[in-house]
Design a protein around this motif. Sequence first.
Motif, PDB file in Angstrom:
ATOM      1  N   GLU A 243       0.833  -1.210   0.000  1.00  0.00           N
ATOM      2  CA  GLU A 243       0.000   0.000   0.000  1.00  0.00           C
ATOM      3  C   GLU A 243       0.871   1.265   0.000  1.00  0.00           C
ATOM      4  O   GLU A 243       0.543   2.275  -0.638  1.00  0.00           O
ATOM      5  CB  GLU A 243      -0.893  -0.027   1.249  1.00  0.00           C
ATOM      6  N   SER A 244       1.998   1.212   0.714  1.00  0.00           N
ATOM      7  CA  SER A 244       2.918   2.356   0.758  1.00  0.00           C
ATOM      8  C   SER A 244       3.673   2.488  -0.552  1.00  0.00           C
ATOM      9  O   SER A 244       3.799   3.590  -1.110  1.00  0.00           O
ATOM     10  CB  SER A 244       3.921   2.182   1.893  1.00  0.00           C
ATOM     11  N   ALA A 245       4.160   1.369  -1.068  1.00  0.00           N
ATOM     12  CA  ALA A 245       4.919   1.390  -2.328  1.00  0.00           C
ATOM     13  C   ALA A 245       4.053   1.939  -3.458  1.00  0.00           C
ATOM     14  O   ALA A 245       4.529   2.663  -4.335  1.00  0.00           O
ATOM     15  CB  ALA A 245       5.408  -0.014  -2.671  1.00  0.00           C
ATOM     16  N   ASP A 246       2.765   1.618  -3.407  1.00  0.00           N
ATOM     17  CA  ASP A 246       1.834   2.098  -4.419  1.00  0.00           C
ATOM     18  C   ASP A 246       1.883   3.623  -4.520  1.00  0.00           C
ATOM     19  O   ASP A 246       1.834   4.201  -5.599  1.00  0.00           O
ATOM     20  CB  ASP A 246       0.421   1.624  -4.057  1.00  0.00           C
ATOM     21  N   LYS A 247       1.967   4.285  -3.356  1.00  0.00           N
ATOM     22  CA  LYS A 247       2.006   5.762  -3.334  1.00  0.00           C
ATOM     23  C   LYS A 247       3.403   6.290  -3.646  1.00  0.00           C
ATOM     24  O   LYS A 247       3.546   7.362  -4.231  1.00  0.00           O
ATOM     25  CB  LYS A 247       1.571   6.269  -1.949  1.00  0.00           C
ATOM     26  N   ILE A 248       4.438   5.552  -3.256  1.00  0.00           N
ATOM     27  CA  ILE A 248       5.815   5.995  -3.546  1.00  0.00           C
ATOM     28  C   ILE A 248       6.044   6.043  -5.062  1.00  0.00           C
ATOM     29  O   ILE A 248       6.725   6.940  -5.560  1.00  0.00           O
ATOM     30  CB  ILE A 248       6.849   5.062  -2.855  1.00  0.00           C
ATOM     31  N   PHE A 249       5.421   5.109  -5.801  1.00  0.00           N
ATOM     32  CA  PHE A 249       5.552   5.126  -7.257  1.00  0.00           C
ATOM     33  C   PHE A 249       5.151   6.509  -7.809  1.00  0.00           C
ATOM     34  O   PHE A 249       5.664   6.954  -8.821  1.00  0.00           O
ATOM     35  CB  PHE A 249       4.623   4.096  -7.919  1.00  0.00           C
ATOM     36  N   GLU A 250       4.222   7.169  -7.139  1.00  0.00           N
ATOM     37  CA  GLU A 250       3.680   8.426  -7.650  1.00  0.00           C
ATOM     38  C   GLU A 250       4.640   9.611  -7.487  1.00  0.00           C
ATOM     39  O   GLU A 250       4.350  10.723  -7.913  1.00  0.00           O
ATOM     40  CB  GLU A 250       2.314   8.696  -6.999  1.00  0.00           C
ATOM     41  N   SER A 251       5.809   9.339  -6.901  1.00  0.00           N
ATOM     42  CA  SER A 251       6.824  10.400  -6.761  1.00  0.00           C
ATOM     43  C   SER A 251       7.346  10.876  -8.110  1.00  0.00           C
ATOM     44  O   SER A 251       7.933  11.945  -8.205  1.00  0.00           O
ATOM     45  CB  SER A 251       8.000   9.909  -5.911  1.00  0.00           C
ATOM     46  N   THR A 252       7.157  10.073  -9.155  1.00  0.00           N
ATOM     47  CA  THR A 252       7.597  10.504 -10.489  1.00  0.00           C
ATOM     48  C   THR A 252       6.418  10.940 -11.357  1.00  0.00           C
ATOM     49  O   THR A 252       6.568  11.089 -12.565  1.00  0.00           O
ATOM     50  CB  THR A 252       8.363   9.382 -11.238  1.00  0.00           C
ATOM     51  N   ASN A 253       5.248  11.158 -10.750  1.00  0.00           N
ATOM     52  CA  ASN A 253       4.117  11.614 -11.548  1.00  0.00           C
ATOM     53  C   ASN A 253       4.379  13.012 -12.105  1.00  0.00           C
ATOM     54  O   ASN A 253       5.010  13.839 -11.456  1.00  0.00           O
ATOM     55  CB  ASN A 253       2.837  11.657 -10.703  1.00  0.00           C
ATOM     56  N   ALA A 254       3.863  13.235 -13.315  1.00  0.00           N
ATOM     57  CA  ALA A 254       4.046  14.536 -13.954  1.00  0.00           C
ATOM     58  C   ALA A 254       3.329  15.626 -13.159  1.00  0.00           C
ATOM     59  O   ALA A 254       3.842  16.717 -12.972  1.00  0.00           O
ATOM     60  CB  ALA A 254       3.532  14.487 -15.384  1.00  0.00           C
ATOM     61  N   VAL A 255       2.142  15.329 -12.670  1.00  0.00           N
ATOM     62  CA  VAL A 255       1.438  16.254 -11.776  1.00  0.00           C
ATOM     63  C   VAL A 255       1.139  15.470 -10.513  1.00  0.00           C
ATOM     64  O   VAL A 255       0.221  14.659 -10.477  1.00  0.00           O
ATOM     65  CB  VAL A 255       0.128  16.769 -12.397  1.00  0.00           C
ATOM     66  N   ALA A 256       1.969  15.640  -9.507  1.00  0.00           N
ATOM     67  CA  ALA A 256       1.816  14.818  -8.294  1.00  0.00           C
ATOM     68  C   ALA A 256       0.884  15.496  -7.310  1.00  0.00           C
ATOM     69  O   ALA A 256       0.654  16.694  -7.420  1.00  0.00           O
ATOM     70  CB  ALA A 256       3.156  14.559  -7.658  1.00  0.00           C
TER      71      ALA A 256
END
Length: 256
Positions: A243-256
């Motif tokens: 569940e945590s890793a799922d959100k960490i992936f979003e650290s490279t989102n274009a619009v986080a």
Amino acid sequence: MAAIYCCNPPSANNIHQLLGDGKKVVNDHVAYRTFNTDKVNLNKFANHLIALGYDECGQYNFVAKKLTAKHFEHQDASMPKVFVSELRVEEFSPSVQKIIHSLVEQLPDNISEQPNFLYSGRPWKISFKDYQTLLAESEYAAWLAAWGGYRANHFTVSINHLESYHSIIDVNERLKKSGYALNSNGGEIKGDDAVKLEQSSTLADKALVEFSDKNAEIPSCFYEFAKRYPLANGELYTGFVAESADKIFESTNAVA
Ligand code: NI
């Protein structure tokens, strides 16, 4: 092994200086991303890691992001753990699948057998137009297509090994005071002592990427911070929390 830390986010040295007071900072884990296509899939990474003395230790499934992941630990506990995820290409639209296959088709069949596979960067060419098509369906696919999976996409400061900081709250406060933007998707702190792992991360710095039709600034790599808690046997938990890793992936989102 030093060679696998190829991704040097611009803020890396500053973060080491900031939290480590100039002392060595221990890396909890590095992470890689790839596609699940035959030439470059997770198992191809595993072969290299096993040859380096790593063992496979955990499996994870990210349903919404369409990812499968495994983590690896070294017999020498001072070596960073390695987290590898692969995108399940067949779960995407025909246009996205076509672009991904066109990237992988550019690679030699034996690419994964080459000794520099884990740090070969981006081994294919991609247009900005195709990058945007991928971005519309998967931030992960777009990042991977633009940067290549064959570099560590983040370095993780082990808070357990810092001398001056013991809590993730203090680490986060120090980072924010120094002007770093943290990934707040799912809260700044992912996990807690109950799941034995707390994590936070910076938002990826932007960097210029050369696409085949233009150059553009896009999110690059990020920094992560991890604090591990002991299990009943007194040893620190060494796994990951999906569940945590799922959100960490979003650290490279274009619009986080
Ligand atoms: Ni990580």
